[in-house]
Each structure stands twice: as C-alpha cells, then as structure tokens.
Design a protein around this motif. Sequence first.
Motif, PDB file in Angstrom:
ATOM      1  N   VAL A  97      41.114 -48.490  11.740  1.00 18.64           N
ATOM      2  CA  VAL A  97      42.532 -48.593  11.753  1.00 18.64           C
ATOM      3  C   VAL A  97      43.160 -47.704  12.749  1.00 18.64           C
ATOM      4  N   SER A  98      44.251 -47.932  13.210  1.00 26.40           N
ATOM      5  CA  SER A  98      45.214 -47.102  14.146  1.00 26.40           C
ATOM      6  C   SER A  98      45.877 -46.238  13.561  1.00 26.40           C
ATOM      7  N   SER A  99      46.108 -46.214  12.155  1.00 28.87           N
ATOM      8  CA  SER A  99      47.004 -45.125  11.563  1.00 28.87           C
ATOM      9  C   SER A  99      46.534 -44.368  10.263  1.00 28.87           C
ATOM     10  N   ALA A 100      46.691 -43.127  10.314  1.00 29.06           N
ATOM     11  CA  ALA A 100      46.190 -42.286   9.256  1.00 29.06           C
ATOM     12  C   ALA A 100      46.746 -42.561   7.994  1.00 29.06           C
ATOM     13  N   GLU A 101      47.625 -43.219   7.788  1.00 25.95           N
ATOM     14  CA  GLU A 101      48.502 -43.617   6.650  1.00 25.95           C
ATOM     15  C   GLU A 101      47.691 -44.761   5.906  1.00 25.95           C
ATOM     16  N   LYS A 102      46.801 -45.354   6.648  1.00 29.63           N
ATOM     17  CA  LYS A 102      46.057 -46.782   6.116  1.00 29.63           C
ATOM     18  C   LYS A 102      44.886 -46.352   5.316  1.00 29.63           C
ATOM     19  N   VAL A 103      44.203 -45.103   5.835  1.00 28.59           N
ATOM     20  CA  VAL A 103      43.059 -44.656   5.337  1.00 28.59           C
ATOM     21  C   VAL A 103      42.984 -44.437   3.713  1.00 28.59           C
ATOM     22  N   GLY A 104      43.877 -43.713   3.309  1.00 25.87           N
ATOM     23  CA  GLY A 104      43.808 -43.138   1.905  1.00 25.87           C
ATOM     24  C   GLY A 104      43.946 -44.778   1.119  1.00 25.87           C
ATOM     25  N   PRO A 105      44.807 -45.451   1.315  1.00 21.45           N
ATOM     26  CA  PRO A 105      44.763 -46.759   0.432  1.00 21.45           C
ATOM     27  C   PRO A 105      43.697 -47.724   0.572  1.00 21.45           C
ATOM     28  N   LEU A 106      42.861 -47.622   1.615  1.00 24.70           N
ATOM     29  CA  LEU A 106      41.570 -48.180   1.902  1.00 24.70           C
ATOM     30  C   LEU A 106      40.652 -47.750   1.177  1.00 24.70           C
ATOM     31  N   ILE A 107      40.480 -46.544   1.125  1.00 23.21           N
ATOM     32  CA  ILE A 107      39.403 -45.717   0.488  1.00 23.21           C
ATOM     33  C   ILE A 107      39.689 -45.873  -1.344  1.00 23.21           C
ATOM     34  N   LYS A 108      40.719 -45.880  -1.502  1.00 16.99           N
ATOM     35  CA  LYS A 108      41.079 -46.371  -2.976  1.00 16.99           C
ATOM     36  C   LYS A 108      40.778 -47.447  -3.384  1.00 16.99           C
ATOM     37  N   ALA A 109      41.204 -48.656  -2.660  1.00 17.77           N
ATOM     38  CA  ALA A 109      40.945 -49.787  -3.036  1.00 17.77           C
ATOM     39  C   ALA A 109      39.527 -50.136  -2.928  1.00 17.77           C
ATOM     40  N   PHE A 110      38.540 -49.672  -1.982  1.00 20.60           N
ATOM     41  CA  PHE A 110      37.203 -49.723  -2.053  1.00 20.60           C
ATOM     42  C   PHE A 110      36.499 -49.038  -3.187  1.00 20.60           C
ATOM     43  N   GLU A 111      36.934 -47.872  -3.503  1.00 25.93           N
ATOM     44  CA  GLU A 111      36.165 -47.182  -4.820  1.00 25.93           C
ATOM     45  C   GLU A 111      36.726 -48.057  -6.106  1.00 25.93           C
ATOM     46  N   GLU A 112      37.910 -48.418  -6.213  1.00 29.01           N
ATOM     47  CA  GLU A 112      38.251 -49.196  -7.234  1.00 29.01           C
ATOM     48  C   GLU A 112      37.327 -50.413  -7.556  1.00 29.01           C
ATOM     49  N   ALA A 113      36.858 -51.134  -6.411  1.00 31.85           N
ATOM     50  CA  ALA A 113      36.125 -52.304  -6.343  1.00 31.85           C
ATOM     51  C   ALA A 113      34.885 -51.914  -6.535  1.00 31.85           C
ATOM     52  N   GLY A 114      34.306 -50.608  -6.711  1.00 33.84           N
ATOM     53  CA  GLY A 114      33.173 -50.208  -7.091  1.00 33.84           C
ATOM     54  C   GLY A 114      32.246 -49.849  -5.650  1.00 33.84           C
ATOM     55  N   TYR A 115      32.587 -49.698  -4.417  1.00 32.09           N
ATOM     56  CA  TYR A 115      31.911 -49.402  -3.288  1.00 32.09           C
ATOM     57  C   TYR A 115      32.409 -48.192  -2.691  1.00 32.09           C
ATOM     58  N   PRO A 116      31.172 -47.347  -3.033  1.00 29.27           N
ATOM     59  CA  PRO A 116      31.703 -45.679  -2.336  1.00 29.27           C
ATOM     60  C   PRO A 116      31.831 -45.734  -0.850  1.00 29.27           C
TER      61      PRO A 116
END
Length: 359
Positions: A97-116
């Motif tokens: 991604v080209s924006s630092a603001e997108k990193v946190g929501p991506l990490i949260k969504a993956f971890e909630e889906a069970g992917y580390p």
Amino acid sequence: MAEAPKMRTPIESGCPDAFQYMHPLMIKNYGNWAYHDRPRPGVLHHVAKSGDEIWTVRVGTQRQLGPYEIGLLCDIIDKLGEGYVRFTIRSNMEIMVSSAEKVGPLIKAFEEAGYPVGGTGNSVTMISHTQGWLHCDIPGTDASGVVKALMDDLHEEFIKEDMPNRVHITTSCCQINCGGQGDIAINVQHTKPPKINHDLVANVCERPSVVARCPVAAIRPAIVNGKPSLEVDEKKCICCGACFPPCPPMQINDPEHSKLAIWVGGKNSNARSKPMFHKLVAAGVPNNPPRWPEAGAIVKKILRVYKEDAKDWERVGDWVDRIGWPRFFELTDLPFTKFHIDNWRGSRASLNASAHIRF
C-alpha cells in the motif's frame, strides 16, 4: 470478414513477468530505492530516492488455500488495501500500500480473520515445505500437516522478532528433500528397502527408467517367477524412495518403518558465512499424524537453546560451528548415535558451495 488475430505463442520457460502484478509505485521506482526499514514485525517500509514511500504487510498462510480462504483474504485486500499482492517462496502473502494509514486496518482485519502478521527480521518465518499427501505421489509423511502443527506452536516466534537471526525451517515428505536446506529441517526417513510386487512390475513400470532413477545404482532388471521384474541390492540401497514414483509396485512407505529425521545447520545465503548443508541430529522420530508431537518437541527444544545461547546475528549453523557439535548435543539433550557419523563416500568430501572470492 476481418482476419482473426493471431494468438501469441506461449513462453514455457523462465519466470513469468512480475511487473504485470507489481504495485505502480514499485514499477515507478524500480532499482531506485534510498533505504528500507521495519516499523514493526511483519511490516516493511521502502523509501525511494524520489521521495515515494510504500508499505508491505506480510501475512502468514497455511499454503494449501481453498476457495474460501483465498476469497476471504482477497476481500480484505480489495477493501482495505490497494489490490496488489504477491506470494513469497514461503507462502506468505505480501500486500503493498502507498499510505501508512492503511497498514493498521489491514493488520487488524487479517488478525481478526485468524491470519498472523509477521515473519520478518529475526523471526521464525513460515516453514517452506513440499506438497504432502494432497498433491505428491511419493510422500512418506505429510509436510503440510507437519507445518500446520508446528507453526501453531511457533505462532509467537512468527509475530515477534526475538531470535538471534532469522530462522528458516523446512519440511520434506521424502528424502529427495524438495524442501531444501534449512536452519532446521524435518524430513522423512525410510529405514527399509522397497517391497516389490513382482506380478505388477512388467505391466506398470518402464524398467530402464526405474534403473536409471536410482542414485546409487542399487536397482537392476531381473526375471522373477518367469516375469520381467526388478531387484534391489540392499547393501547399496539408501532407502531414498526415488524408485517409487516411476514404479508404484516398489512400495517403500511403511507405517512402522518410515520415520522422521531432524536436520540442523543448513543455509543458502552468503551473509557472514558461506552456504552450509544441514546435518542429522535426530533419527527415528515417530511419524505420528495428525500433530507430530515428538518432532515438534525436538524442534522447539533446539530453537529454545539456540535463542538462549547464540550471539546476535548468528544463524543456527554459525552457532553450532562456534560451540561445536559435542556441545550442541549436550545443550539440546539429544542422544548421539552411530547414525550421526557421516561415513558416506558417494560424492566429493567437500563442496565449494560459496560465492566468496578467494585469492
């Protein structure tokens, strides 16, 4: 009537063109990066000389992805990312991604889906492995299952960067070892030569191909019960299983005598020391699906001792070279047996596998 366009001839050699899937900022700044860093485990940050920045989130997967898993992950990437993803050689997914603001929501969504999110820096990254029971015709064990069981236990070491250096673990279903060299490797170990069904060999096997497949020339044509067949010189046979794919009547898998073996100290890189072959440290480990607890316990013990005793930036092989093999076996409480002595003379005693320049 217009002539139909001529179809492009497919290119069936070499790697596919990576640029067609690459993030636009990576294409724009290809070869012109100023520096990169890791803001946190599992996230890479690249800064180009032009001032452009790109963040990469690395997500661990189970490799054997079905339609549900692929759909789930791609929905997250399309919704919260920018639609660009690539797979690493260890089956991690990297989302750019080209924006630092997108990193946190991506990490949260993956971890909630069970992917580390992790596998960067000095961590135990995802285990590379061969096909396993699902896809391969030769396996004595299921590399995919061993990976799943072991990475469940090593989850904390994947999402953190607490190791002295990166740790690459590999698993292989057979002794042909498609998994490759690793800091720690789990391979199957056949302990008996193949059992031959002589009634089927002539109808199923192309005998010259089977003879040529054997790496130690232990197989030769024979006539058994009046039928063309094959025979094995058991003094030469190294029980590798290479004869089984071209000739299934030469069954080598055995629920009792096919074991697992743990190897230590391999690496492919030239960083700080030359590449190394891994070496046997545990033999006859039970091939015990679906969780393989015995193999997992040995790997975790080796990792614990390495983490406590190695110096900063020492790979597992470098650590063993420094302390010596007697000390390694003492620290890990692994028994040393006659099977650990390398007395095979089938190839050169030493291989110049390094790219270091010598004068």
